[in-house]
Design a protein around this motif. Structure first.
Motif, PDB file in Angstrom:
ATOM      1  N   ALA A 103      -7.407  -2.298  -8.756  1.00  0.00           N
ATOM      2  CA  ALA A 103      -6.453  -3.394  -8.560  1.00  0.00           C
ATOM      3  C   ALA A 103      -6.498  -3.921  -7.127  1.00  0.00           C
ATOM      4  O   ALA A 103      -5.712  -4.798  -6.761  1.00  0.00           O
ATOM      5  CB  ALA A 103      -5.038  -2.926  -8.887  1.00  0.00           C
ATOM      6  N   GLY A 104      -7.400  -3.380  -6.308  1.00  0.00           N
ATOM      7  CA  GLY A 104      -7.565  -3.894  -4.952  1.00  0.00           C
ATOM      8  C   GLY A 104      -6.832  -3.113  -3.888  1.00  0.00           C
ATOM      9  O   GLY A 104      -6.709  -3.595  -2.755  1.00  0.00           O
ATOM     10  N   PHE A 105      -6.341  -1.910  -4.218  1.00  0.00           N
ATOM     11  CA  PHE A 105      -5.622  -1.093  -3.251  1.00  0.00           C
ATOM     12  C   PHE A 105      -6.469   0.115  -2.854  1.00  0.00           C
ATOM     13  O   PHE A 105      -7.447   0.463  -3.508  1.00  0.00           O
ATOM     14  CB  PHE A 105      -4.286  -0.611  -3.831  1.00  0.00           C
ATOM     15  CG  PHE A 105      -3.332  -1.715  -4.160  1.00  0.00           C
ATOM     16  CD1 PHE A 105      -2.495  -2.249  -3.176  1.00  0.00           C
ATOM     17  CD2 PHE A 105      -3.242  -2.223  -5.450  1.00  0.00           C
ATOM     18  CE1 PHE A 105      -1.602  -3.259  -3.477  1.00  0.00           C
ATOM     19  CE2 PHE A 105      -2.352  -3.227  -5.756  1.00  0.00           C
ATOM     20  CZ  PHE A 105      -1.534  -3.748  -4.779  1.00  0.00           C
ATOM     21  N   GLU A 141       0.831  -1.203   0.000  1.00  0.00           N
ATOM     22  CA  GLU A 141       0.000   0.000   0.000  1.00  0.00           C
ATOM     23  C   GLU A 141       0.870   1.259   0.000  1.00  0.00           C
ATOM     24  O   GLU A 141       0.527   2.261  -0.631  1.00  0.00           O
ATOM     25  CB  GLU A 141      -0.909  -0.003   1.236  1.00  0.00           C
ATOM     26  CG  GLU A 141      -1.966  -1.102   1.252  1.00  0.00           C
ATOM     27  CD  GLU A 141      -3.191  -0.733   0.403  1.00  0.00           C
ATOM     28  OE1 GLU A 141      -3.266   0.421  -0.059  1.00  0.00           O
ATOM     29  OE2 GLU A 141      -4.057  -1.609   0.213  1.00  0.00           O
ATOM     30  N   ALA A 142       2.008   1.201   0.712  1.00  0.00           N
ATOM     31  CA  ALA A 142       2.900   2.368   0.771  1.00  0.00           C
ATOM     32  C   ALA A 142       3.467   2.704  -0.604  1.00  0.00           C
ATOM     33  O   ALA A 142       3.582   3.872  -0.983  1.00  0.00           O
ATOM     34  CB  ALA A 142       4.036   2.109   1.764  1.00  0.00           C
ATOM     35  N   GLN A 143       3.817   1.679  -1.379  1.00  0.00           N
ATOM     36  CA  GLN A 143       4.338   1.907  -2.728  1.00  0.00           C
ATOM     37  C   GLN A 143       3.258   2.513  -3.625  1.00  0.00           C
ATOM     38  O   GLN A 143       3.537   3.416  -4.421  1.00  0.00           O
ATOM     39  CB  GLN A 143       4.854   0.595  -3.319  1.00  0.00           C
ATOM     40  CG  GLN A 143       6.136   0.094  -2.684  1.00  0.00           C
ATOM     41  CD  GLN A 143       6.538  -1.273  -3.184  1.00  0.00           C
ATOM     42  OE1 GLN A 143       5.698  -2.139  -3.413  1.00  0.00           O
ATOM     43  NE2 GLN A 143       7.831  -1.486  -3.368  1.00  0.00           N
ATOM     44  N   VAL A 144       2.051   2.018  -3.486  1.00  0.00           N
ATOM     45  CA  VAL A 144       0.944   2.559  -4.282  1.00  0.00           C
ATOM     46  C   VAL A 144       0.706   4.016  -3.905  1.00  0.00           C
ATOM     47  O   VAL A 144       0.502   4.880  -4.770  1.00  0.00           O
ATOM     48  CB  VAL A 144      -0.326   1.713  -4.077  1.00  0.00           C
ATOM     49  CG1 VAL A 144      -1.526   2.371  -4.759  1.00  0.00           C
ATOM     50  CG2 VAL A 144      -0.123   0.314  -4.626  1.00  0.00           C
ATOM     51  N   ALA A 145       0.725   4.305  -2.599  1.00  0.00           N
ATOM     52  CA  ALA A 145       0.520   5.681  -2.144  1.00  0.00           C
ATOM     53  C   ALA A 145       1.611   6.603  -2.675  1.00  0.00           C
ATOM     54  O   ALA A 145       1.340   7.733  -3.105  1.00  0.00           O
ATOM     55  CB  ALA A 145       0.482   5.726  -0.619  1.00  0.00           C
ATOM     56  N   SER A 146       2.849   6.123  -2.684  1.00  0.00           N
ATOM     57  CA  SER A 146       3.958   6.933  -3.209  1.00  0.00           C
ATOM     58  C   SER A 146       3.796   7.185  -4.698  1.00  0.00           C
ATOM     59  O   SER A 146       4.046   8.294  -5.183  1.00  0.00           O
ATOM     60  CB  SER A 146       5.296   6.223  -2.941  1.00  0.00           C
ATOM     61  OG  SER A 146       5.541   6.107  -1.561  1.00  0.00           O
ATOM     62  N   ALA A 147       3.364   6.165  -5.436  1.00  0.00           N
ATOM     63  CA  ALA A 147       3.154   6.334  -6.874  1.00  0.00           C
ATOM     64  C   ALA A 147       2.044   7.344  -7.147  1.00  0.00           C
ATOM     65  O   ALA A 147       2.124   8.135  -8.099  1.00  0.00           O
ATOM     66  CB  ALA A 147       2.824   4.986  -7.503  1.00  0.00           C
TER      67      ALA A 147
END
Length: 286
Positions: A282-284, A262-268
């Motif tokens: 995608a489920g995030f 989730e942290a990587q998705v938030a950063s992106a």
């Protein structure tokens, strides 16, 4: 054989002992960029002592997850053998096996807590005298020196303290040189440069080291600062590349999404590489 690929795979979790055993065998056959893996599933099964079905299932999973990429085929007596490449970016996103740093165990800076005895691993002998030998006892500072130290900037005091004690000379001049250096670098960068030089020159004979006043006067800290900035830029570029890859996987709902956090998705999303609706699809970010 590539130690770089093998070390990268060894530091990641692949979900099971079987998968780890197979990926380590493939890493042993790879070039430094992960390519050039040419071995049949029968060869893998023979060398790992696993069943053919087990090997085939693991290879199929790796291909579906993007960890392995088929780059071509090569003819052989039984038809053809697939040529694979390990996707280093995909492997780099997997969970590491490293334990958290709890501040115990060996010291990171490699500084010995006492005098050396006998041969050392790095071939550098320990101190000739014990710490309480009369010739190694430091003379206490005078009152004038104590007042000067209290008046100087704390960051400069840290830089001065980081320089090897047996090479410190002309404190007043060194403090002036440090203030001049701060016009080009930050206090943290200068401190890191001193620590890097101290580690690099540990064990050098007295004739091959620089005293603090000469080291600062000649600007020898610049080489270490440039290297520090280069590594920082490379790390930032690698992190940016990783976020771009994560965003692409999430948008395509790729199999590697199960390894994305989730942290990587938030950063992106913060970098504008990914829309919230794509992440939710995608489920995030529920």
């Amino acid at each position: 054989m590539s130690w770089r690929v093998a070390n990268l795979c060894a530091e990641r979790r692949f979900g099971s002992p079987v998968r780890k055993q197979i990926i380590m065998f493939l890493a042993d056959k790879a070039s430094d960029d992960g390519s050039g893996i040419w071995c049949s599933k029968g060869t893998i099964a023979r060398h790992t002592e696993l069943g053919d079905t087990t090997v085939k299932r693991a290879i199929s999973e790796f291909l579906a997850e993007g960890i392995l990429v088929e780059t071509g085929r090569r003819p052989c007596v039984n038809g053809y053998t697939a040529i694979y490449r390990i996707d280093l970016d995909a492997v780099g996103l997997l969970e590491t096996i490293s334990d958290p740093d709890l501040g115990t165990g060996s010291r990171a800076d490699g500084v010995r807590s006492g005098p050396g005895r006998g041969a050392s691993v790095d071939g550098v002998p320990g101190p000739e005298r014990t710490p309480n030998h009369p010739k190694t006892i430091q003379k206490p500072p005078t009152r004038a020196e104590t007042r000067e130290e209290a008046a100087e900037a704390p960051e400069l005091a840290r830089v001065w303290a980081a320089y090897p004690a047996d090479r410190r000379r002309d404190r007043t001049t060194c403090l002036r040189r440090m203030r001049e250096a701060l016009a080009e670098v930050s206090p943290d960068e200068l401190l890191a440069a001193v620590r890097a030089y101290a580690a690099e020159s540990e064990g050098f004979t007295r004739s091959k080291v620089s005293f603090s006043d000469n080291w600062l006067r000649d600007g020898k800290w610049r080489r270490y600062v440039e290297e520090l900035r280069r590594r920082k830029a490379e790390a930032e570029a690698a992190a940016e590349k990783q976020l771009v890859q994560v965003a692409a996987w999430v948008k395509a709902r790729h199999g590697m999404c199960k390894h994305v956090t989730e942290a990587q998705v938030a950063s992106a999303m913060e970098r504008g590489l990914l829309l919230r609706q794509d992440a939710q699809a995608a489920g995030f970010m529920r």
